[in-house]
Design an enzyme around this catalytic site. Structure first.
Site, PDB file in Angstrom:
ATOM      1  N   SER A 242     -45.514 -33.367 -28.172  1.00 20.45           N
ATOM      2  CA  SER A 242     -44.577 -34.456 -28.373  1.00 20.45           C
ATOM      3  C   SER A 242     -44.046 -35.046 -27.062  1.00 20.45           C
ATOM      4  O   SER A 242     -43.416 -36.097 -27.101  1.00 20.45           O
ATOM      5  CB  SER A 242     -43.396 -33.984 -29.221  1.00 20.45           C
ATOM      6  OG  SER A 242     -42.701 -32.941 -28.587  1.00 20.45           O
TER       7      SER A 242
ATOM      8  N   SER B  41     -45.855 -28.724 -26.948  1.00 21.65           N
ATOM      9  CA  SER B  41     -45.481 -30.092 -26.595  1.00 21.65           C
ATOM     10  C   SER B  41     -45.339 -30.414 -25.119  1.00 21.65           C
ATOM     11  O   SER B  41     -45.136 -31.580 -24.790  1.00 21.65           O
ATOM     12  CB  SER B  41     -44.182 -30.462 -27.307  1.00 21.65           C
ATOM     13  OG  SER B  41     -44.426 -30.515 -28.701  1.00 21.65           O
TER      14      SER B  41
ATOM     15  N   LYS C  81     -37.267 -36.243 -20.877  1.00 21.73           N
ATOM     16  CA  LYS C  81     -37.674 -36.512 -22.267  1.00 21.73           C
ATOM     17  C   LYS C  81     -36.445 -36.851 -23.096  1.00 21.73           C
ATOM     18  O   LYS C  81     -35.380 -36.224 -22.936  1.00 21.73           O
ATOM     19  CB  LYS C  81     -38.376 -35.275 -22.810  1.00 21.73           C
ATOM     20  CG  LYS C  81     -38.899 -35.379 -24.239  1.00 21.73           C
ATOM     21  CD  LYS C  81     -39.631 -34.083 -24.600  1.00 21.73           C
ATOM     22  CE  LYS C  81     -40.233 -34.153 -25.992  1.00 21.73           C
ATOM     23  NZ  LYS C  81     -40.961 -32.916 -26.316  1.00 21.73           N
TER      24      LYS C  81
END
Lengths: 471, 482
Positions: free
Chosen positions: B151, B175, B76
């Site tokens: 997210s 997330s 990420k």
């Protein structure tokens, strides 16, 4: 304070003592410097503070280019030490005697980067070396009543932190800084007046002058019918005035909250006791002890106790050699101090160690060296870092106490100085001393002085007898 | 795996051993044990060793066998990768290149994982749909008109679509778990402090955690093994020893006391989600778990609590982005302060600004006690709620989200409506507990995730529950048609 970078920012090239943590790079995290915490607790203990069992760090939020993260990690409501005091002699000119000046708190935080603003080129420079260096803040209570008392307080605090080894105490280098708050009030009033904060004083003298100036300035403001404005003022050394810095700052709401990246600290009574045991005897107490136990003069005692390394050197030498304290003091404050001062060296850097000094004094005590020869040897020891016994042996400096050897020199001196002999015979005893000096010269100063004098006198008496016997 | 008598293994040449290891015909542990036995057999006669490092050898052999060497991954874009752009999906860091690796990244690199790229996300981790990325939204592989969740939407979508065997995501309020559930993959948020946050660009310091997103629990175990453990650079990382997560996958949950919190099955939940999760809980019962109804009364406060604490911490964490040192820097007329303001005005997206302002307000003088301080006190109550429940049960089963993946743009006009998709994941972060999202079915063709929550440092237990479930079901094997 929160990373592994060296703290020697004064000596280093700009931006060479940095890492992701003190640069505040995205993703970097702080880790507490244990020794800095211990130093702060030690200082708190030396200032008679209470060390709470629970303490934490907080974020102090405000924007500025020299504050890399946009917040400073500091301590807000639960600092490392609280409610202490220092005893000063007091401003006797105001009729104030010895009393306590309160210490509100001692806390720990990180320093910010250094800005270079006044370059007149439309930009400022930032050196991040200083960012993250540990800062210990000692906040006093408003108990001081004059600039003189502030000076006494600062001097004592300075001595304490140096003694602890917590700071070099150098104001010019920025290792010891002072911000002062001052207010005035009508005589007899119990309510403190509006205070101003004065910054940018780079020496104790500047602190004294700035406070004296500010008191006068505030008085004039009030006598002119005005009111003192609560503000920050900067001391301008060249003009010897304080100037308002109101335009540079606006009131900040720092939005303090506990630092989530650092666990709170629990400092238990056992750990505090361990640290308390590390506290040294401070200068005033040590000097008093030197005077009481070792019969040193107040002047000498204060000098020897003035720095921890001096005092330690002194006491170490005394223990190594069961010596006369006054004798050691004389050597340290006399010849050794002279040599060190010439080189601007601290006693820690002396090539003459306590052991070597003790050995030198032993050689004087057992008659191997005269005092004046010992001074020569000391100079050689300082220059080469050598042992006194080695130097004496290599240079053949041992005092000659062999009667026969000296008698040869005596005979030579008498033969070479008939006038002196005649003077002695005619009653001038001082001629004996003159001849003794000649003997010392002939033996390169190595003849034992008392023995030389005695042999000269004997030799001269013999001359006298012979002279009177001769027709 | 062809059988090799242990007595033969010490005779292998290095090249032969290397080939057999690569083909997985022998394990490093087997080979090392054989050599150690051979040493014991002959060295008293030849004295070839001054020191035999048997324990170290076995430890290294175990590590070698665990290696995900050569397995490609996505990271990420909130985690720093040395020399590789780390944008946090923000205009503010669009061209920012870190000079160091996050610890979790470094550990995976040490274990030989291969970096495919950096994953799209909601800007600075703030969002529940990946629509807050400054660059582009990520699309759900199951239906590209819908969000992948957020997210860590880019990470979940990549694993779902086969665009990465596994990914490293982050979870502050859900997330990892929520996008894993929206995309039909498995995700794990470890106990707070289990994985180092060093190099994780901070959003909410007391809530952020790094964790794996992969195809199944066994993969998650492998990845967690590589990244978990104390890091001296992170003062909040736990010193506790890391267990053997793969060894914990026994496939047996008989006698497990599984709690079902009633507050997590409230009105307004998507009917298909309720059905899939309920069926999954029945399946766990069939596998030997003892199901009990429990209550977590503070659940209703978690959303408000989170949306005070997280913005407060983020308002401080994002203060460093001022255009002075790195990142986007607005150039133009005006003084330094104006440049800083313009940098932040243009560099941050609307949701980030919203949370910074909320946070600054909640911390401000006069409001701190009523908001930030109060929220932290409520947080303690939430933590205590879970602690009480875990005295009666070993784990909790619940939905991950009340909804499945929604259409892109459906909730972007209403922040609170967006926040509501995380109501079941937020409380877990407030309490610092570990939790997983496990694919458990579909609702209208879209994946549904089962949430498993455990007490402090119970990742091994959760992984085993998920693994056991996945041995008996096929949901995690379903692939989108893309």
């Amino acid at each position: 304070m929160f990373c592994g970078c060296p703290a020697d920012y004064q000596a280093a090239e700009p931006n060479t003592r940095t890492c992701p943590v003190c640069l505040g790079l995205p993703g970097a995290l702080p880790v507490i410097n244990r020794r800095a915490v211990e130093y702060t607790v030690l200082t708190g203990l030396a200032l008679n503070c209470r060390i709470p069992e629970f303490t934490k760090f907080d974020r102090k939020n405000y924007p500025y280019p020299d504050l890399m993260k946009g917040y400073q990690i500091s301590q807000y409501d639960l600092p490392l030490a609280l409610d202490g005091f220092l005893e000063i002699d007091g401003d006797t000119q105001l009729g104030l005697g010895r009393r306590r000046i309160g210490v509100e708190r001692v806390h720990l935080e990180e320093d910010v980067a250094k800005s270079y603003d006044d370059r007149g080129e439309g930009y400022s420079l930032v050196d991040v070396n200083r960012s993250g260096v540990p800062l210990m803040e000692v906040v006093s209570k408003p108990d001081m009543r004059s600039a003189e008392e502030a000076r006494q307080y600062l001097t004592l605090l300075h001595s304490i932190v140096q003694y602890l080894g917590v700071s070099t105490g150098n104001m010019q280098d920025g290792n010891f800084r002072c911000d002062a708050n001052v207010s005035i009030r009508p005589v007899g009033s119990q309510i403190l007046g509006t205070r101003t904060e004065v910054k940018n004083m780079n020496s104790f003298r500047a602190v004294y002058q700035a406070l004296e100036y500010e008191v006068v300035r505030q008085r004039e403001v009030i006598e002119d019918g005005g009111a003192v404005v609560q503000e920050t003022r900067g001391w301008i050394e060249e003009r010897e005035v304080t100037v308002s810095q109101r335009s540079k700052e606006y009131a900040h709401d720092y939005r303090y909250f506990p630092e989530p990246d650092l666990p709170p600290l629990r400092i238990g009574p056992e750990r505090v006791a361990e640290l308390a045991a590390e506290l040294p005897e401070f200068a005033p107490q040590r000097s008093a002890r030197f005077q009481a136990d070792l019969a040193l003069s107040g002047y000498d005692a204060d000098l020897l106790a003035g720095s921890r390394s001096m005092a330690n050197y002194f006491e170490t030498t005394l223990t190594l050699r069961d010596a006369d304290a006054a004798e050691v003091a004389n050597w340290m404050l006399g010849d050794l101090a002279r040599l060190l001062n010439q080189d601007h060296r601290e006693i820690d850097a002396s090539p003459v160690t306590p052991q070597r000094l003790a050995d030198l004094l032993a050689l004087v005590a057992d008659g191997t060296l005269s005092t004046s020869l010992a001074k020569t040897v000391l100079e050689e020891m300082y220059a080469t870092g050598g042992e006194p016994a080695d130097i004496v042996r290599e240079q053949g400096l041992g005092q000659i106490s062999d009667t026969g050897a000296i008698e040869a020199a005596v005979a030579e001196a008498i033969a070479a100085n008939p006038k002196a002999v005649a003077d002695y015979i005619s009653g001038k005893d001082t001629a004996a001393r003159f001849l003794m000096g000649q003997v010392m010269r002939l033996t390169k100063g190595q003849a034992q002085p008392e023995l030389a004098l005695r042999l000269v006198q004997e030799g001269l008496e013999l001359q006298k007898t012979r002279g009177s016997l001769e027709p | 795996m062809a059988a090799h008598a242990a007595s033969e293994l010490w005779q292998l040449s290095a090249a032969e051993a290397s080939r057999l290891l690569a083909d997985r015909e022998i394990s490093s542990v087997e080979l090392t044990d054989a050599c150690l036995e051979r040493i014991a057999a002959v060295d008293d006669r030849i004295s070839a060793y001054i020191t035999v490092t048997a324990d170290l050898a076995r430890q290294q052999a175990t590590d070698a066998d665990r290696r995900i060497a050569g397995v490609p991954m996505q990271i990420k874009d909130l985690l720093c990768t040395n020399g590789i752009a780390t944008t946090c999906a923000s205009r503010m860091l669009a061209e920012y290149i870190p000079v160091y690796d996050a610890t979790a990244v470094a550990r995976l690199r040490e274990h030989g994982a291969v970096l495919l790229g950096k994953g799209n996300m909601d800007e600075f981790g703030m969002g529940s749909s990946t629509e807050n990325s400054a660059f582009f939204p990520t699309r759900n592989p199951w239906d590209t008109g819908r969000v992948p969740g957020g997210s860590s939407g880019g990470s979940a979508a990549a694993v779902s679509a086969g665009a990465a065997p596994f990914a490293l995501g982050t979870d502050t309020g859900g997330s990892i778990r929520q996008p894993a559930s929206f995309c039909g993959v498995t995700g794990l948020k470890p106990t707070y402090g289990r994985v180092s946050r060093y190099g994780l660009v901070a959003y909410a310091s007391s809530l952020d955690q790094v964790g794996p997103i992969a195809r199944d629990a066994a993969d998650c175990a492998l990845i967690l093994q590589s990244i978990a453990g104390h890091d001296s650079r992170d003062a909040t990382s736990l010193p506790d020893a890391v267990p053997d997560y793969s060894a914990a996958l026994t496939g047996d949950i008989s006698g497990l006391r599984l709690g079902v919190p009633s507050e997590y099955f409230a009105e307004g939940m998507d009917a298909g989600v309720r059905a899939a999760v309920t069926a999954a809980i029945d399946q766990l019962a069939a596998l030997g778990a003892e199901i009990r109804e429990v209550s977590l009364p503070t659940t209703q406060y978690a959303l408000a609590c989170y949306y005070i604490i997280a913005p407060s911490e983020c308002s401080a964490n994002l203060a460093r982005y001022d255009g002075v040192k790195y990142g986007y820097s607005h150039q133009g007329d005006g003084d330094m302060w104006e440049a800083m303001e313009r940098t932040r005005q243009h560099g941050f997206g609307p949701e980030v600004k919203r949370r910074i302002m909320l946070g600054a307000f909640a911390l401000s003088s006069g409001y701190y006690d009523a908001y930030y301080h109060k929220a932290q006190q409520v947080r303690t109550l939430i933590r205590q709620d879970f602690a009480h429940v875990f005295e009666e049960v070993d784990a909790l089963a619940a939905p991950v989200s009340p909804v499945v993946a929604f259409p892109i743009g459906e909730r972007t006009d209403d922040p609170v409506r967006m926040y509501l998709v995380d109501v079941y994941t937020l409380p877990v972060n407030m309490a610092g507990l570990p939790a997983m999202s496990v694919p458990c079915g579909f609702s209208n063709g879209l994946p549904v995730g089962l949430q498993l929550i455990g007490p402090h440092l119970s990742e091994d237990r959760l992984l085993n529950i998920a693994h056991t479930y996945q041995q008996a079901t096929e949901w995690h094997r379903e692939r989108p048609g893309i």
